[in-house]
Design a protein around this motif. Structure first.
Motif, PDB file in Angstrom:
ATOM      1  N   LEU A   1       0.868  -1.172   0.000  1.00  0.00           N
ATOM      2  CA  LEU A   1       0.000   0.000   0.000  1.00  0.00           C
ATOM      3  C   LEU A   1       0.901   1.217   0.000  1.00  0.00           C
ATOM      4  O   LEU A   1       1.547   1.529   0.994  1.00  0.00           O
TER       5      LEU A   1
ATOM      6  N   LEU B   1       0.823   4.255   2.552  1.00  0.00           N
ATOM      7  CA  LEU B   1       0.875   3.945   3.978  1.00  0.00           C
ATOM      8  C   LEU B   1       2.327   3.628   4.357  1.00  0.00           C
ATOM      9  O   LEU B   1       3.053   3.028   3.567  1.00  0.00           O
TER      10      LEU B   1
ATOM     11  N   GLU C   1       2.197   1.172   9.101  1.00  0.00           N
ATOM     12  CA  GLU C   1       0.753   1.164   8.819  1.00  0.00           C
ATOM     13  C   GLU C   1       0.368  -0.016   7.936  1.00  0.00           C
ATOM     14  O   GLU C   1      -0.703  -0.599   8.089  1.00  0.00           O
TER      15      GLU C   1
ATOM     16  N   LEU D   1      -2.345  -2.609   9.409  1.00  0.00           N
ATOM     17  CA  LEU D   1      -3.628  -2.758   8.737  1.00  0.00           C
ATOM     18  C   LEU D   1      -4.152  -4.187   8.835  1.00  0.00           C
ATOM     19  O   LEU D   1      -5.355  -4.414   8.840  1.00  0.00           O
TER      20      LEU D   1
ATOM     21  N   ASP E   1     -11.676  -1.569  13.028  1.00  0.00           N
ATOM     22  CA  ASP E   1     -11.026  -1.038  11.835  1.00  0.00           C
ATOM     23  C   ASP E   1     -12.037  -0.502  10.834  1.00  0.00           C
ATOM     24  O   ASP E   1     -11.692   0.256   9.945  1.00  0.00           O
TER      25      ASP E   1
ATOM     26  N   SER F   1     -15.036   0.837  11.853  1.00  0.00           N
ATOM     27  CA  SER F   1     -16.030   1.659  12.524  1.00  0.00           C
ATOM     28  C   SER F   1     -15.603   3.115  12.549  1.00  0.00           C
ATOM     29  O   SER F   1     -14.499   3.451  12.966  1.00  0.00           O
ATOM     30  N   PHE F   2     -16.497   3.978  12.088  1.00  0.00           N
ATOM     31  CA  PHE F   2     -16.228   5.415  12.095  1.00  0.00           C
ATOM     32  C   PHE F   2     -16.402   5.980  13.502  1.00  0.00           C
ATOM     33  O   PHE F   2     -15.653   6.851  13.924  1.00  0.00           O
TER      34      PHE F   2
ATOM     35  N   PRO G   1     -13.702   5.267  17.414  1.00  0.00           N
ATOM     36  CA  PRO G   1     -12.645   6.132  17.960  1.00  0.00           C
ATOM     37  C   PRO G   1     -13.200   7.382  18.628  1.00  0.00           C
ATOM     38  O   PRO G   1     -12.554   7.961  19.504  1.00  0.00           O
ATOM     39  N   ILE G   2     -14.406   7.829  18.220  1.00  0.00           N
ATOM     40  CA  ILE G   2     -14.994   9.026  18.820  1.00  0.00           C
ATOM     41  C   ILE G   2     -15.672   8.661  20.129  1.00  0.00           C
ATOM     42  O   ILE G   2     -15.547   9.364  21.135  1.00  0.00           O
TER      43      ILE G   2
ATOM     44  N   GLN H   1      -4.912  -0.140  19.789  1.00  0.00           N
ATOM     45  CA  GLN H   1      -3.977   0.238  18.737  1.00  0.00           C
ATOM     46  C   GLN H   1      -2.537   0.206  19.249  1.00  0.00           C
ATOM     47  O   GLN H   1      -1.637  -0.251  18.543  1.00  0.00           O
TER      48      GLN H   1
ATOM     49  N   ALA I   1     -11.539  10.255  14.081  1.00  0.00           N
ATOM     50  CA  ALA I   1     -11.996   9.004  13.463  1.00  0.00           C
ATOM     51  C   ALA I   1     -11.036   8.517  12.390  1.00  0.00           C
ATOM     52  O   ALA I   1     -10.847   7.317  12.222  1.00  0.00           O
TER      53      ALA I   1
ATOM     54  N   ARG J   1      -7.698   9.351  11.919  1.00  0.00           N
ATOM     55  CA  ARG J   1      -6.300   9.090  12.258  1.00  0.00           C
ATOM     56  C   ARG J   1      -6.128   7.662  12.751  1.00  0.00           C
ATOM     57  O   ARG J   1      -5.036   7.127  12.748  1.00  0.00           O
ATOM     58  N   GLY J   2      -7.200   7.095  13.203  1.00  0.00           N
ATOM     59  CA  GLY J   2      -7.135   5.751  13.764  1.00  0.00           C
ATOM     60  C   GLY J   2      -7.377   4.689  12.702  1.00  0.00           C
ATOM     61  O   GLY J   2      -7.139   4.920  11.514  1.00  0.00           O
ATOM     62  N   PRO J   3      -7.844   3.544  13.150  1.00  0.00           N
ATOM     63  CA  PRO J   3      -8.011   2.389  12.266  1.00  0.00           C
ATOM     64  C   PRO J   3      -8.915   2.645  11.059  1.00  0.00           C
ATOM     65  O   PRO J   3      -8.620   2.179   9.972  1.00  0.00           O
ATOM     66  N   PHE J   4      -9.983   3.410  11.264  1.00  0.00           N
ATOM     67  CA  PHE J   4     -10.931   3.623  10.175  1.00  0.00           C
ATOM     68  C   PHE J   4     -10.262   4.338   8.996  1.00  0.00           C
ATOM     69  O   PHE J   4     -10.363   3.904   7.848  1.00  0.00           O
TER      70      PHE J   4
ATOM     71  N   ARG K   1      -7.105   4.516   8.315  1.00  0.00           N
ATOM     72  CA  ARG K   1      -6.082   3.647   7.727  1.00  0.00           C
ATOM     73  C   ARG K   1      -6.726   2.646   6.761  1.00  0.00           C
ATOM     74  O   ARG K   1      -6.214   2.404   5.670  1.00  0.00           O
ATOM     75  N   SER K   2      -7.870   2.098   7.166  1.00  0.00           N
ATOM     76  CA  SER K   2      -8.555   1.145   6.288  1.00  0.00           C
ATOM     77  C   SER K   2      -9.024   1.830   5.004  1.00  0.00           C
ATOM     78  O   SER K   2      -8.901   1.266   3.921  1.00  0.00           O
TER      79      SER K   2
ATOM     80  N   ARG L   1      -7.697   4.422   3.533  1.00  0.00           N
ATOM     81  CA  ARG L   1      -6.539   4.698   2.678  1.00  0.00           C
ATOM     82  C   ARG L   1      -6.045   3.413   2.021  1.00  0.00           C
ATOM     83  O   ARG L   1      -5.569   3.430   0.875  1.00  0.00           O
ATOM     84  N   ALA L   2      -6.173   2.297   2.733  1.00  0.00           N
ATOM     85  CA  ALA L   2      -5.771   1.016   2.144  1.00  0.00           C
ATOM     86  C   ALA L   2      -6.687   0.675   0.971  1.00  0.00           C
ATOM     87  O   ALA L   2      -6.217   0.222  -0.081  1.00  0.00           O
TER      88      ALA L   2
ATOM     89  N   ARG M   1      -8.243   2.799  -0.889  1.00  0.00           N
ATOM     90  CA  ARG M   1      -7.884   3.707  -1.968  1.00  0.00           C
ATOM     91  C   ARG M   1      -6.637   3.208  -2.700  1.00  0.00           C
ATOM     92  O   ARG M   1      -6.584   3.203  -3.916  1.00  0.00           O
TER      93      ARG M   1
ATOM     94  N   ARG N   1       0.046  10.396   8.822  1.00  0.00           N
ATOM     95  CA  ARG N   1       0.567   9.026   8.863  1.00  0.00           C
ATOM     96  C   ARG N   1       0.984   8.716  10.288  1.00  0.00           C
ATOM     97  O   ARG N   1       1.593   9.550  10.954  1.00  0.00           O
ATOM     98  N   LEU N   2       0.664   7.508  10.704  1.00  0.00           N
ATOM     99  CA  LEU N   2       1.029   7.081  12.049  1.00  0.00           C
ATOM    100  C   LEU N   2       2.544   6.996  12.160  1.00  0.00           C
ATOM    101  O   LEU N   2       3.206   6.476  11.281  1.00  0.00           O
TER     102      LEU N   2
END
Lengths: 251, 309
Positions: free
Chosen positions: A88, A91, A95, A99, A106, A108-109, A112-113, A123, B153, B155-158, B160-161, B163-164, B166, B293-294
């Motif tokens: 990727l 990334l 990352e 992934l 992973d 869920s929007f 994290p909020i 993480q 939302a 910067r975390g896993p979501f 990253r997924s 962007r993967a 994409r 980026r992390l």
């Protein structure tokens, strides 16, 4: 552990797979070899869900997974690497590995909020694990870099680290030695052997016979979309049918 | 002058929200959306219809978010079976459908005359004198909340997924990511944000008609995201501000250069904006800021182990 029954796949008029059957036993390294165009990559793509077969069945851990989406297989710890490395590109290495963690948040929007502490804790644990994997394949110094600076061999190592993040039971390796410098092939062989001892089952599609002979418990030979024979490396190498398949019966 | 600046900043806030939506859909997830103006219109009409029928500020904004998010999910779902390039055509078509519906379904949308008299929130409490400043405050707070939410939302896993997906959807799928679900979610999140933008637009003008939601609205969002750097929420705020600055600052050209008449100035403004964007793309093709980026932790895991034992 994985069984393939008379799998067929046509691309246009060409039959890439013409009734191929295989048994992959658990805990072994099975190499699939064969001349170019024998259907090895198509077989791997059909098993991994990237290509839907026209006919036949794939059973994994006793369940029919024919035509299952790749992510379903990945969540059942069956993961594959690619013949031409597909990292990727935007990334970082960290990352890329991160992934592959198996965690529903992973996708869920709102997690994290709504639950920042829990997501962060998970993480952080996963970052730790990913860094250890990068150390294992010797890429920890490049964790923040993007994969475009890696050599062909390093990309294969990154793919392997990414596959390991999934805690796989079975890894399908599509030509791991292709485009890799000979010293790096030895590194790859070393890592695959280690993982095998830890109980991971491997399927290896490979042209590099050094790698096949060094790793495989069982070798399956494919020709013209079918399974030709299988056995130990020595048995296969001395079999007249295999020589004929490779050399086209000229000798 | 204060009134002018207040209005401009309110419009910039709305433009930033639309750009946020595009950044999630296209910047992070790689799904192009040429129908943004249609989504904004949908949000604006939803808000207008609800508040004209007695719904409050929060109810109407919330309804706009839900309607646009659901519509985003539907648009992405119906186009999922098509190859990815066709998403551009589908979204373009969606935008056009919304425009035609708002223009022709007069019983609901007032047709070309639009919907006047949308009650502005808390206007009887604040009074008309300082209302524009108050409303700008609302817009800035909302932009702040959306920005913070998106940053947390994505910067975390979501993120990253997304962007993967994409970068390479087959790889993302092979690593256990449900690509279809992620794409639908990206479109729904983006849709929800355009809903907010539409609401604010309706309250800002207290009057909406189909001519407010034209393709240039979509174009500004693309400019902001491209200028700011694909995937970077911070960058696009800068990008949207610079595009708007160029757009507005060139208004004053006529005071400086008096040999040109108004229509010439209008044409030159657009040329200058185009030239500015081209220069930016030549000298900074990746945009003003890079996406988040992390970073790897400073201490290596082996040293962390040794301290633990």
């Amino acid at each position: 552990m994985l069984s393939v029954q008379s799998l067929t796949k046509k691309f246009g008029g060409v039959a890439a797979l013409a009734g191929c059957s295989l048994e992959i036993p658990e805990g072994q390294i099975t190499a699939i070899i064969g001349p170019n165009g024998a259907g090895k990559s198509t077989l791997l793509n059909c098993i991994a869900g990237a290509v839907t077969p026209d006919g036949g069945h794939v059973r994994y851990l006793g369940t029919d997974v024919t035509g299952a989406k790749p992510y379903i297989l990945a969540r059942n710890r069956l993961v594959r690497t690619f013949q031409i490395s597909r990292e990727l590109s935007s990334l970082s290495l960290l990352e890329n590995v991160l992934l592959a963690r198996q965690n529903a948040s992973d996708e869920s929007f709102f997690d994290p909020i709504l639950f920042p502490a829990r997501v962060r804790r998970q993480q952080d644990a996963d970052i730790d694990k990913a860094m250890k994997l990068l150390v294992r394949v010797g890429l920890e110094g490049l964790a923040d870099a993007t994969p475009n600076i890696l050599s062909g061999g390093q990309k294969k190592l990154l793919e392997l680290a990414r596959a390991l993040m999934l805690e796989p039971r079975m890894v399908l390796l599509d030509e791991p030695a292709a485009g890799v410098a000979p010293p790096m092939v030895q590194v790859l062989i070393g890592i695959i052997k280690e993982l095998h001892q830890e109980g991971v089952t491997f399927v290896l599609v490979e042209h590099n016979m050094d790698m096949v002979s060094a790793l495989s418990d069982q070798v399956c030979v494919m020709a013209e979309g079918k399974d030709l024979m299988s056995g130990s490396f020595e048995q296969v190498a001395s079999d007249a049918r295999v020589v004929e398949a490779y050399l086209g019966g000229v000798l | 002058m204060i009134a002018y600046l207040t209005t401009i900043m309110t419009l910039v806030s709305i433009a930033v929200l639309i750009a946020f939506a595009l950044n999630v859909q296209w910047g992070m997830c790689g799904m192009v959306n040429f129908g943004l103006a249609g989504f904004v219109a949908l949000g604006a009409y939803t808000t207008a219809l609800i508040s004209l029928n007695g719904g409050g500020f929060f109810v109407s904004v919330f309804a706009a978010i839900i309607v646009c998010a659901v519509m985003g999910a539907i648009v992405s779902l119906i186009s999922m079976r098509l190859s990815e390039d066709y998403l551009a055509v589908v979204t373009l078509g969606f935008g056009e459908i919304i425009r035609l519906v708002t223009l022709n379904e007069g019983w609901l949308t007032g047709g070309a005359l639009g919907l006047p008299g949308i009650p502005r929130p808390m206007i009887d409490v604040i009074g008309t004198d300082h209302y524009e400043v108050f409303f700008l405050g609302i817009c800035v707070v909302i932009v702040g909340i959306v920005f913070a939410g998106l940053e947390i939302a994505t910067r975390g896993p979501f993120g990253r997924s997304l962007r993967a997906v994409r970068d390479d959807d087959l790889v993302a799928s092979s690593l256990g990511k449900n690509v279809l679900l992620l794409r639908v979610k990206a479109f729904a999140v983006g849709g929800g944000i355009t809903g907010i933008a539409g609401s604010l637009q309706a309250f800002q003008f207290s009057y909406i008609d189909p001519s407010q939601f034209t393709a240039i609205m979509t174009a500004y969002a693309f400019m902001a995201v491209i200028a700011g750097g694909q995937g970077s929420h911070r960058g696009l705020i800068l990008g949207a501000c610079s595009v708007m600055f160029l757009l507005e600052a060139t208004r004053f050209l006529k005071d400086v250069v008096d040999v040109l008449d108004n229509s010439q100035i209008a044409a030159i403004r657009l040329i200058l904006i185009g030239a500015g964007l081209i220069l930016l793309l030549i000298f900074r093709p990746q945009g003003l800021l890079r996406e988040y980026r992390l970073k790897a932790p400073k201490s290596s895991p082996s040293s962390a182990d040794s301290t633990a034992t």
